[in-house]
Enzyme design. Structure first.
Site, PDB file in Angstrom:
ATOM      1  N   LYS A  14       0.394  -0.852  -0.067  1.00 36.87           N
ATOM      2  CA  LYS A  14      -0.193  -0.058   0.014  1.00 36.87           C
ATOM      3  C   LYS A  14       1.053   0.902  -0.125  1.00 36.87           C
ATOM      4  CE  LYS A  14      -2.073  -0.867   3.362  1.00 36.87           C
ATOM      5  NZ  LYS A  14      -2.050  -2.396   4.252  1.00 36.87           N
ATOM      6  N   ARG A  89      -9.844   0.236   9.094  1.00 35.65           N
ATOM      7  CA  ARG A  89      -9.584  -0.903   9.090  1.00 35.65           C
ATOM      8  C   ARG A  89     -10.503  -1.915  10.303  1.00 35.65           C
ATOM      9  NH1 ARG A  89      -3.783  -0.151   8.915  1.00 35.65           N
ATOM     10  NH2 ARG A  89      -2.211  -1.549   9.097  1.00 35.65           N
ATOM     11  N   ARG A 128      11.121  -6.216   5.021  1.00 31.63           N
ATOM     12  CA  ARG A 128      11.145  -4.508   5.524  1.00 31.63           C
ATOM     13  C   ARG A 128      11.626  -4.244   6.824  1.00 31.63           C
ATOM     14  NH1 ARG A 128       5.288  -2.330   5.464  1.00 31.63           N
ATOM     15  NH2 ARG A 128       5.013  -3.644   7.377  1.00 31.63           N
ATOM     16  N   ARG A 134      11.352  -1.017  11.630  1.00 34.97           N
ATOM     17  CA  ARG A 134      10.038  -0.922  12.775  1.00 34.97           C
ATOM     18  C   ARG A 134       9.849  -2.384  13.354  1.00 34.97           C
ATOM     19  NH1 ARG A 134       4.903  -0.021   8.075  1.00 34.97           N
ATOM     20  NH2 ARG A 134       4.102  -1.379   9.729  1.00 34.97           N
ATOM     21  N   ARG A 146      -0.326  -9.827  13.948  1.00 30.07           N
ATOM     22  CA  ARG A 146      -0.989  -9.096  12.589  1.00 30.07           C
ATOM     23  C   ARG A 146      -1.989  -9.338  11.595  1.00 30.07           C
ATOM     24  NH1 ARG A 146       4.239  -5.612  11.854  1.00 30.07           N
ATOM     25  NH2 ARG A 146       2.798  -4.544   9.753  1.00 30.07           N
TER      26      ARG A 146
HETATM   27  P1  ADP Z   1       0.605  -1.739   7.840  1.00 28.16           P
HETATM   28  O1  ADP Z   1      -0.215  -1.567   6.810  1.00 28.16           O
HETATM   29  O2  ADP Z   1       2.326  -3.023   7.137  1.00 28.16           O
HETATM   30  O3  ADP Z   1       0.257  -3.060   9.216  1.00 28.16           O
HETATM   31  P2  ADP Z   1       0.147   0.500   9.121  1.00 28.16           P
HETATM   32  O4  ADP Z   1       1.586   1.453   8.407  1.00 28.16           O
HETATM   33  O5  ADP Z   1      -0.915   0.883   8.261  1.00 28.16           O
HETATM   34  O6  ADP Z   1       1.107  -1.001   8.879  1.00 28.16           O
HETATM   35  O7  ADP Z   1       0.173   0.355  10.578  1.00 28.16           O
HETATM   36  C1  ADP Z   1       0.729   0.279  11.874  1.00 28.16           C
HETATM   37  C2  ADP Z   1       0.188  -0.391  12.661  1.00 28.16           C
HETATM   38  O8  ADP Z   1      -1.088   1.045  13.295  1.00 28.16           O
HETATM   39  C3  ADP Z   1      -0.851  -1.358  12.900  1.00 28.16           C
HETATM   40  O9  ADP Z   1      -0.410  -2.431  12.909  1.00 28.16           O
HETATM   41  C4  ADP Z   1      -1.637  -1.181  13.805  1.00 28.16           C
HETATM   42  O10 ADP Z   1      -1.613  -0.779  15.065  1.00 28.16           O
HETATM   43  C5  ADP Z   1      -1.685   0.822  13.477  1.00 28.16           C
HETATM   44  N1  ADP Z   1      -2.991   1.341  12.488  1.00 28.16           N
HETATM   45  C6  ADP Z   1      -3.027   1.843  11.820  1.00 28.16           C
HETATM   46  N2  ADP Z   1      -4.072   2.142  11.077  1.00 28.16           N
HETATM   47  C7  ADP Z   1      -5.021   2.288  11.998  1.00 28.16           C
HETATM   48  C8  ADP Z   1      -6.568   1.953  11.838  1.00 28.16           C
HETATM   49  N3  ADP Z   1      -7.039   2.456  10.763  1.00 28.16           N
HETATM   50  N4  ADP Z   1      -7.017   1.450  13.732  1.00 28.16           N
HETATM   51  C9  ADP Z   1      -6.278   1.140  14.323  1.00 28.16           C
HETATM   52  N5  ADP Z   1      -4.952   0.922  14.365  1.00 28.16           N
HETATM   53  C10 ADP Z   1      -4.679   1.241  12.994  1.00 28.16           C
END
Ligand code: ADP
Length: 189
Positions: A14, A89, A128, A134, A146
């Site tokens: 993404k 999400r 990554r 991270r 996750r």
């Molecule tokens: P990835 O797509 O690799 O999981 P992101 O950078 O989108 O990584 O998100 C990292 C973390 O941030 C998620 O695992 C979650 O804990 C939190 N997060 C991000 N967006 C949301 C959301 N819309 N609702 C709840 N938690 C979120």
């Protein structure tokens, strides 16, 4: 105003695709993950609360991310549209987004979903971890949590948006260029 959602499991690509999409279609990129990592880096109260949840592979509360989205919309009235990355999400987040947009006589235009297998998620996130450092990428148990969280809480959104005829799925295991080409065709059609 256009509202596109870039959807998919962690590691689907993404972030990579978002950069190309916003440039080509003149959109503003909103990544809730990036916004949360900024709060964490700055050590804000929100960042401190989010850190433990994120580093264990859990979601942060719906109200927190919805609040971040709301203020980003409010502070950017002069753009042509938004690309939402990592949001919504959960079904609750999607419902709150619909409500927020309906109040302004707007709505989600398209949901572009990048589909990949769980085994590919593992490979990509492990790679990554070496590049970006991270914490939530480093531990296999966190990655698994996750992925499980994605299946339980986020995947139901596929049906949510299919019912609205807004869901478009793209195979995420092609090259970066091929994926981008499919996305462009989907947005333009
Ligand atoms: P990835 O797509 O690799 O999981 P992101 O950078 O989108 O990584 O998100 C990292 C973390 O941030 C998620 O695992 C979650 O804990 C939190 N997060 C991000 N967006 C949301 C959301 N819309 N609702 C709840 N938690 C979120």
């Amino acid at each position: 105003m256009k509202y596109y959602i870039l959807f998919g499991p962690p590691g689907a690509g993404k972030g990579t695709q978002a950069k190309f999409i916003v440039e080509k279609f003149n959109l503003m990129h909103i990544s809730t993950g990036d916004l949360l990592r900024k709060e964490m880096k700055e050590g804000t109260p929100l960042g401190l609360k989010a850190k433990e949840l994120i580093e264990n592979g859990n979601l942060v509360p719906d109200e927190v991310v919805v609040g971040m989205i709301k203020s980003t919309f409010a502070n950017n009235k002069n753009v042509e549209g938004f690309l939402l990355d990592g949001f919504p999400r959960t079904t609750a987040q999607a419902e709150m987004l619909d409500k927020m947009l309906q109040e302004q006589n707007e709505g989600v235009d398209k949901v572009i979903s990048l589909a990949i297998k769980d085994s590919t998620i593992f490979e990509r996130i492990a790679k990554r971890a070496e590049i970006e450092g991270r914490k939530d990428d480093a531990d296999p148990a966190t990655i698994q949590n996750r992925i499980d969280t994605y299946h339980q809480k986020t995947e139901p959104l596929i049906d949510f948006y299919k019912k609205q005829n807004k869901y478009f799925e793209i195979p995420g295991e092609q090259t970066i260029e091929e994926v981008f080409d499919c996305i462009c065709k989907t947005i333009s059609k």
